[in-house]
Design an enzyme around this catalytic site. Structure first.
Site, PDB file in Angstrom:
ATOM      1  N   LYS A 144      31.984  -7.883  26.343  1.00  0.00           N
ATOM      2  CA  LYS A 144      31.631  -9.504  27.201  1.00  0.00           C
ATOM      3  C   LYS A 144      32.537 -10.130  26.353  1.00  0.00           C
ATOM      4  O   LYS A 144      32.535 -11.348  27.245  1.00  0.00           O
ATOM      5  CB  LYS A 144      30.053 -10.159  26.433  1.00  0.00           C
ATOM      6  CG  LYS A 144      29.175  -9.001  26.977  1.00  0.00           C
ATOM      7  CD  LYS A 144      29.336  -8.902  28.832  1.00  0.00           C
ATOM      8  CE  LYS A 144      27.390  -8.432  29.003  1.00  0.00           C
ATOM      9  NZ  LYS A 144      27.306  -8.395  31.383  1.00  0.00           N
ATOM     10  N   TYR A 148      23.676  -4.939  19.728  1.00  0.00           N
ATOM     11  CA  TYR A 148      24.162  -5.522  21.287  1.00  0.00           C
ATOM     12  C   TYR A 148      25.556  -5.019  21.189  1.00  0.00           C
ATOM     13  O   TYR A 148      25.958  -4.274  22.692  1.00  0.00           O
ATOM     14  CB  TYR A 148      24.467  -6.983  21.593  1.00  0.00           C
ATOM     15  CG  TYR A 148      24.733  -7.207  22.761  1.00  0.00           C
ATOM     16  CD1 TYR A 148      24.277  -6.628  23.813  1.00  0.00           C
ATOM     17  CD2 TYR A 148      25.713  -7.735  23.106  1.00  0.00           C
ATOM     18  CE1 TYR A 148      24.427  -7.178  25.234  1.00  0.00           C
ATOM     19  CE2 TYR A 148      26.750  -8.196  24.425  1.00  0.00           C
ATOM     20  CZ  TYR A 148      25.260  -8.041  25.544  1.00  0.00           C
ATOM     21  OH  TYR A 148      24.911  -8.732  26.836  1.00  0.00           O
TER      22      TYR A 148
HETATM   23  P1  NAD Z   1      20.470  -4.546  36.193  1.00  0.00           P
HETATM   24  O1  NAD Z   1      20.397  -3.157  35.763  1.00  0.00           O
HETATM   25  O2  NAD Z   1      19.662  -4.824  37.099  1.00  0.00           O
HETATM   26  O3  NAD Z   1      21.816  -4.333  36.629  1.00  0.00           O
HETATM   27  C1  NAD Z   1      23.079  -3.702  36.508  1.00  0.00           C
HETATM   28  C2  NAD Z   1      23.741  -3.772  37.424  1.00  0.00           C
HETATM   29  O4  NAD Z   1      25.088  -2.912  37.214  1.00  0.00           O
HETATM   30  C3  NAD Z   1      22.768  -2.040  38.098  1.00  0.00           C
HETATM   31  O5  NAD Z   1      22.479  -2.673  39.825  1.00  0.00           O
HETATM   32  C4  NAD Z   1      23.695  -0.970  38.160  1.00  0.00           C
HETATM   33  O6  NAD Z   1      23.226  -0.204  39.278  1.00  0.00           O
HETATM   34  C5  NAD Z   1      24.621  -1.751  37.717  1.00  0.00           C
HETATM   35  N1  NAD Z   1      26.177  -0.647  37.338  1.00  0.00           N
HETATM   36  C6  NAD Z   1      26.444   0.321  36.504  1.00  0.00           C
HETATM   37  N2  NAD Z   1      27.332   1.006  36.174  1.00  0.00           N
HETATM   38  C7  NAD Z   1      27.826   0.860  37.652  1.00  0.00           C
HETATM   39  C8  NAD Z   1      28.752   1.762  38.103  1.00  0.00           C
HETATM   40  N3  NAD Z   1      29.646   2.065  37.795  1.00  0.00           N
HETATM   41  N4  NAD Z   1      29.124   0.637  38.966  1.00  0.00           N
HETATM   42  C9  NAD Z   1      28.802  -0.427  40.815  1.00  0.00           C
HETATM   43  N5  NAD Z   1      27.148  -0.269  39.436  1.00  0.00           N
HETATM   44  C10 NAD Z   1      26.878   0.275  38.037  1.00  0.00           C
HETATM   45  O7  NAD Z   1      21.149  -5.130  34.532  1.00  0.00           O
HETATM   46  P2  NAD Z   1      20.914  -7.042  34.163  1.00  0.00           P
HETATM   47  O8  NAD Z   1      20.156  -7.733  33.739  1.00  0.00           O
HETATM   48  O9  NAD Z   1      20.935  -7.083  36.117  1.00  0.00           O
HETATM   49  O10 NAD Z   1      22.189  -7.546  34.579  1.00  0.00           O
HETATM   50  C11 NAD Z   1      23.128  -7.862  35.177  1.00  0.00           C
HETATM   51  C12 NAD Z   1      24.026  -8.173  34.784  1.00  0.00           C
HETATM   52  O11 NAD Z   1      23.941  -9.584  33.815  1.00  0.00           O
HETATM   53  C13 NAD Z   1      24.455  -7.324  33.328  1.00  0.00           C
HETATM   54  O12 NAD Z   1      26.341  -7.896  33.177  1.00  0.00           O
HETATM   55  C14 NAD Z   1      24.579  -8.027  32.212  1.00  0.00           C
HETATM   56  O13 NAD Z   1      25.267  -7.924  30.956  1.00  0.00           O
HETATM   57  C15 NAD Z   1      24.625  -9.451  32.723  1.00  0.00           C
HETATM   58  N6  NAD Z   1      23.438 -10.264  31.483  1.00  0.00           N
HETATM   59  C16 NAD Z   1      21.679  -9.574  31.450  1.00  0.00           C
HETATM   60  C17 NAD Z   1      21.107 -10.138  31.017  1.00  0.00           C
HETATM   61  C18 NAD Z   1      19.878  -9.569  29.918  1.00  0.00           C
HETATM   62  O14 NAD Z   1      19.661 -10.672  29.319  1.00  0.00           O
HETATM   63  N7  NAD Z   1      19.011  -8.932  31.028  1.00  0.00           N
HETATM   64  C19 NAD Z   1      21.866 -11.365  29.456  1.00  0.00           C
HETATM   65  C20 NAD Z   1      22.268 -12.066  30.657  1.00  0.00           C
HETATM   66  C21 NAD Z   1      23.759 -11.087  30.680  1.00  0.00           C
END
Ligand code: NAD
Length: 255
Positions: A160, A153
């Site tokens: 985070k 990570y």
């Molecule tokens: P995802 O890939 O579906 O979403 C990530 C989003 O970030 C995408 O829509 C992407 O277009 C956007 N992004 C990245 N760079 C960007 C930029 N320069 N400008 C605008 N948008 C941008 O993945 P996700 O898992 O839905 O992630 C959403 C959030 O949840 C993130 O903050 C991630 O860290 C967090 N999260 C994810 C998990 C997991 O296991 N997937 C767990 C806990 C938290």
């Protein structure tokens, strides 16, 4: 619970995105949504999703580009004047550095990761505070790798940690306008960003096996928690990191 409320959702890439799970739930409950997409190539995936919702409006916004974010808020202010909530479900880091040792993180990727995954939330809080109604709500997404070491990570854990501390500082800065700022800390989910972490499948299986509920969270359950955190039901809650992880974070030594 949020009928007649309007808000912006950053972070839909496809129908697995956490932002999409939240958008669906908020829309089902009567919210009017402004959905942003990162670039033209993602629009192909986001547009058909937006069309499934009752009341939504699409705007391009690349959070790595100051001008793009500024223009996005100008359009929103012009068209909607006031909003009630913002969802920030965005993160980015170079995939090659979500692998191996944190010590090898490059300066360039450190800055880019922190900028998109953390600072963008502070910037969005500042821009949106001008158009948020009193008692508005800001919500971001985080992960347990902020306070415990999770293999691969790496720099995202540092981002985070900074994001979670931003939630606390922002909640005080915006408290005088009665604007609330919170984060959901979610279980590992099978999304594009999730898959960018090396061996994410093993992490997913580990938390599934060892959480109190012996499973990981589902997209619609994150949506339910987000609904609560942007609605008046959580009016007295701000500066919180709310775990929606089937009780994984409370485990010391797994059974
Ligand atoms: P995802 O890939 O579906 O979403 C990530 C989003 O970030 C995408 O829509 C992407 O277009 C956007 N992004 C990245 N760079 C960007 C930029 N320069 N400008 C605008 N948008 C941008 O993945 P996700 O898992 O839905 O992630 C959403 C959030 O949840 C993130 O903050 C991630 O860290 C967090 N999260 C994810 C998990 C997991 O296991 N997937 C767990 C806990 C938290």
């Amino acid at each position: 619970m949020i009928k007649n409320k309007k808000g912006i959702i950053f972070g839909i890439a496809n129908d697995h995105s956490i932002a999409w799970g939240i958008a669906k739930k908020l829309s089902e409950n009567g919210a009017e949504l402004i959905l942003t997409y990162q670039n033209e190539s993602l629009l192909k995936r986001v547009k058909p999703l937006a069309e499934k919702l009752n009341n939504s409006f699409l705007i391009e916004c690349d959070l790595d580009k100051e001008e793009s974010l500024k223009k996005c808020f100008e359009i929103i202010e012009d068209k909607f004047q006031k909003i009630d909530f913002v969802i920030h479900a965005v993160a980015f880091s170079d995939k090659s550095e979500l692998n191996g040792r944190y010590i090898s993180t490059s300066k360039e990727n450190f800055i880019k990761t922190l900028n998109i995954s953390c600072f963008s939330f502070t910037k969005i809080a500042k821009l949106s505070s001008k158009i948020l109604n009193e008692e508005g709500s800001l919500l971001t997404l985080t992960f347990y790798g902020s306070n415990k070491v999770i293999p691969n990570y790496n720099v995202m854990g540092i981002a985070k940690a900074a994001l979670e501390t931003s939630v606390k500082y922002l909640s005080v800065d915006l408290g005088n306008k009665k604007i609330r700022v919170n984060a959901i800390s979610a279980s590992p989910m099978r999304t594009l960003s999730g898959a960018a972490i090396t061996n994410s499948r093993e992490i997913f299986n580990y938390t599934k096996k060892n959480s109190a509920l012996n499973r990981n969270v589902e997209l619609n359950e994150i949506g339910n928690s987000a609904l609560y955190l942007v609605s008046d039901l959580s009016k007295a809650i701000t500066g919180e990191i709310h775990y929606v992880d089937c009780g994984f974070n409370i485990i010391g030594i797994p059974k």
